[in-house]
Design an enzyme around this catalytic site. Structure first.
Site, short mmCIF file in Angstrom:
data_model
loop_
_atom_site.label_atom_id
_atom_site.label_comp_id
_atom_site.label_asym_id
_atom_site.label_seq_id
_atom_site.Cartn_x
_atom_site.Cartn_y
_atom_site.Cartn_z
N GLU A 1 69.72 34.50 25.14
CA GLU A 1 71.14 34.35 25.47
C GLU A 1 72.01 34.99 24.39
O GLU A 1 72.95 35.73 24.68
CB GLU A 1 71.49 32.87 25.61
CG GLU A 1 72.97 32.65 25.93
CD GLU A 1 73.34 31.18 25.98
OE1 GLU A 1 74.43 30.87 26.49
OE2 GLU A 1 72.56 30.33 25.49
N GLY B 1 71.89 24.71 32.53
CA GLY B 1 72.23 23.32 32.24
C GLY B 1 71.73 22.90 30.87
O GLY B 1 70.63 22.32 30.77
N TYR B 2 72.49 23.17 29.84
CA TYR B 2 72.09 22.85 28.47
C TYR B 2 73.04 21.81 27.85
O TYR B 2 72.71 20.65 27.70
CB TYR B 2 72.07 24.12 27.61
CG TYR B 2 70.73 24.83 27.57
CD1 TYR B 2 69.89 24.87 28.68
CD2 TYR B 2 70.30 25.48 26.42
CE1 TYR B 2 68.67 25.53 28.65
CE2 TYR B 2 69.08 26.14 26.37
CZ TYR B 2 68.27 26.17 27.48
OH TYR B 2 67.07 26.82 27.44
#
Length: 402
Positions: free
Chosen positions: A252, A136-137
């Site tokens: 990431e 959740g960014y």
């Protein structure tokens, strides 16, 4: 003098090879559908039960996270042993036992920032593939400028209360838990952000899939309405989440670069496709000289890229984490994957124009979808423009012009 280190590594290789040959299910060598991708999670189901069997066996040994400490469920392997394991898995062409944001992104930052209690609670289930995570960014209006996020997290005494919205949440509709950036101080920007974990089945959590031009829906809008979260699920310090966020983004980008390149654009090799659809001359060379030269250049770049990725991975392990150089690799990976899928479409010719119906193979129908999907490579995990800024500032040491 005897090289005992080499002897011990040879013994480990022999043991690993024997174990893999005895435990890798032979059915996984057969083609399988997208539903059999080993994401794990509480509600995972596979048409081939050997996908789960392979995950369970590798997870029990900790080999889904081979270098993580054993006390947290990992394999406890040295860098040299992990390299041997990787080589032996490649030798038998083994399918991944687990594809997990928990392994690629969350786990490394938990090892660095989480409390001992949180490590014991969350890491072993990640290794075993019991929990599927989402990230959740990004928010509407807070993508490239992530630190402007507005999802509120209020202290309610014995719990936190979360309200807000995230967007481009990959596989949120399939995830069990989320690692999320929230605003805990509205008077500051970067220093007002915290990093928190919570269950996606919590009341008030609503993921809504977003249908893409490719026809798939890997991303979601995710809404939070009065979501109660226990306080012990805050990772790191209150208002200290931005440091964790930056670190996780490095992991990431590193993993998008390492795993996201070269696997799309249809299930077959670019050179084979071009020879079949364009034709070859008497010497077996591709008839279209211009296309031949561009494919050759791309293949050379791809080989150099993968060697660079491996070197960066080794440097990251030696330095206990990735560096800003991951932004270079992420930028290059996006550009090269877009180039590859476009070359695939060009090589297919008319067979690359199918979307549905007879007359096209599954791989041919996958090519245009992969080409369209690749357009997002330069956006997800940090836009190419943002990554170039990181390279300019943190790698090249350039300053903004005033």
């Amino acid at each position: 003098m005897a090289d005992f280190g080499a002897t011990e590594l040879d013994a480990f290789r022999a043991e690993t090879r024997t174990w893999l040959e005895a435990n890798y299910p032979s059915s996984l060598n057969e083609p399988m559908g997208e539903d059999d991708a080993p994401w794990g999670g509480r509600t995972a189901s596979y048409s081939n039960p050997d996908v789960k069997l392979w995950l369970d066996r590798m997870g029990a040994k900790g080999w889904t996270a081979p270098t993580w400490p054993k006390q947290y469920g990992g394999g406890g392997l040295t860098k040299e042993q992990a390299k041997v394991l990787e080589q032996e898995l490649r030798r038998i062409k083994a399918r991944p036992a687990l594809m997990s944001f928990g392994i690629w992104m969350l786990g490394p930052v938990l090892l660095e920032y989480a409390s001992e209690e949180q490590k014991q609670r969350f890491l072993p289930p990640i290794v075993r593939g019991e929990i599927r995570w989402c990230q959740g960014y990004s928010e509407p209006g807070s993508g490239s400028d992530l630190a402007s996020l507005q999802t509120r997290c209020e202290d309610k005494g014995d719990h936190y209360l979360i309200n807000g919205q995230k967007v481009w949440t990959s596989y949120a509709d399939h995830a069990d838990w989320i690692f999320c950036l929230v605003r805990t101080d509205t008077t500051k920007k970067h220093e007002g952000i915290s990093f928190i974990l919570f269950d996606m089945t919590s009341p008030g959590v609503e993921p809504r899939p977003i249908k893409l031009i490719s026809g798939s829906s890997p991303f979601c809008e995710t809404f939070f309405t009065d979501v109660k979260v226990p306080k012990d699920q805050l990772v790191g310090k209150l208002n200290g989440g931005w440091d964790i966020a930056k670190r996780l983004l490095q992991y990431e980008r590193q993993n998008i670069s390492a795993s996201g390149f070269g696997g799309t654009g249809g299930g077959f090799d670019l050179i084979d496709v071009a020879k079949e659809h364009v034709g070859v001359d008497d010497d077996g060379r591709l008839l279209d000289g211009d296309l031949r030269s561009r494919i050759a250049a791309h293949k050379m770049d791809a080989a150099a890229f993968m060697l660079t990725v491996r070197r960066a991975e080794m440097e990251a392990k030696a330095n206990a984490g990735p560096s800003a150089a991951t932004s270079i690799i992420k930028y290059a990976a996006a550009k090269m994957n877009q180039e590859r899928t476009e070359l695939m479409m060009e090589a297919l010719g008319l067979q690359g124009l199918g979307w549905e119906g007879p007359g096209f193979s599954g791989d041919e129908l996958g090519a245009p979808r992969a080409m369209l999907r690749a357009k997002a490579n330069s956006i997800e995990g940090g836009t190419s423009e943002i990554n170039l800024n990181v390279v300019a500032k943190r790698v090249l040491g350039l300053l903004d012009h005033q």
